[in-house]
Scaffold this motif. Sequence first.
Motif, PDB file in Angstrom:
ATOM      1  N   UNK A  35       0.817  -1.214   0.000  1.00 28.84           N
ATOM      2  CA  UNK A  35       0.000   0.000   0.000  1.00 28.84           C
ATOM      3  C   UNK A  35       0.851   1.265   0.000  1.00 28.84           C
ATOM      4  N   UNK A  36       2.115   1.169   0.400  1.00 31.57           N
ATOM      5  CA  UNK A  36       3.014   2.322   0.463  1.00 31.57           C
ATOM      6  C   UNK A  36       3.963   2.412  -0.721  1.00 31.57           C
ATOM      7  N   UNK A  37       3.828   1.512  -1.675  1.00 28.02           N
ATOM      8  CA  UNK A  37       4.741   1.480  -2.816  1.00 28.02           C
ATOM      9  C   UNK A  37       4.197   2.341  -3.961  1.00 28.02           C
ATOM     10  N   UNK A  38       4.850   3.481  -4.184  1.00 31.85           N
ATOM     11  CA  UNK A  38       4.479   4.366  -5.284  1.00 31.85           C
ATOM     12  C   UNK A  38       5.514   4.360  -6.396  1.00 31.85           C
ATOM     13  N   UNK A  39       6.710   3.865  -6.103  1.00 32.96           N
ATOM     14  CA  UNK A  39       7.817   3.954  -7.042  1.00 32.96           C
ATOM     15  C   UNK A  39       8.176   2.578  -7.572  1.00 32.96           C
ATOM     16  N   UNK A  40       8.899   2.551  -8.693  1.00 28.44           N
ATOM     17  CA  UNK A  40       9.242   1.282  -9.320  1.00 28.44           C
ATOM     18  C   UNK A  40      10.118   0.427  -8.392  1.00 28.44           C
ATOM     19  N   UNK A  41      10.955   1.053  -7.583  1.00 28.24           N
ATOM     20  CA  UNK A  41      11.748   0.320  -6.599  1.00 28.24           C
ATOM     21  C   UNK A  41      10.956   0.285  -5.290  1.00 28.24           C
ATOM     22  N   UNK A  42      10.581  -0.878  -4.840  1.00 20.96           N
ATOM     23  CA  UNK A  42       9.705  -1.025  -3.665  1.00 20.96           C
ATOM     24  C   UNK A  42      10.400  -0.681  -2.352  1.00 20.96           C
ATOM     25  N   UNK A  43      11.664  -0.270  -2.418  1.00 17.63           N
ATOM     26  CA  UNK A  43      12.382   0.162  -1.211  1.00 17.63           C
ATOM     27  C   UNK A  43      12.463   1.689  -1.101  1.00 17.63           C
TER      28      UNK A  43
END
Length: 108
Positions: free
Chosen positions: A94-102
């Motif tokens: 739910x907090x992943x907005x970018x291509x890198x999930x970190x």
Amino acid sequence: STIWGGLHFFSGLTFALMNDSGWYYIDYDYVEPYYWGKNAGCDLFDLPCIDSNDGSSNWPQYFCTSPRDNGCSYNYVAPGYCEYYFTDDELPEASQYFSDSRHGGPAA
């Protein structure tokens, strides 16, 4: 998010919530304009902050997409700083907005 500035704004919505709590008597003569999101329409609430197709911000004046994306606050009264973080662990979906999930913001 702003890194400098001591201005605090109390919008009509803020005052209405305080008044409805029953704990405060509000003098609405002190309501201040609140420009964050003004005229952005319902899309500001209905669409993601960051476009998942290309990683760009749907509203670059409000949401940054890199740690170097500094500039001014949304109302141009203070310097702005992008709170963009790198983590060792993968963020919750739910907090992943970018291509890198970190990668993410302070709440991630």
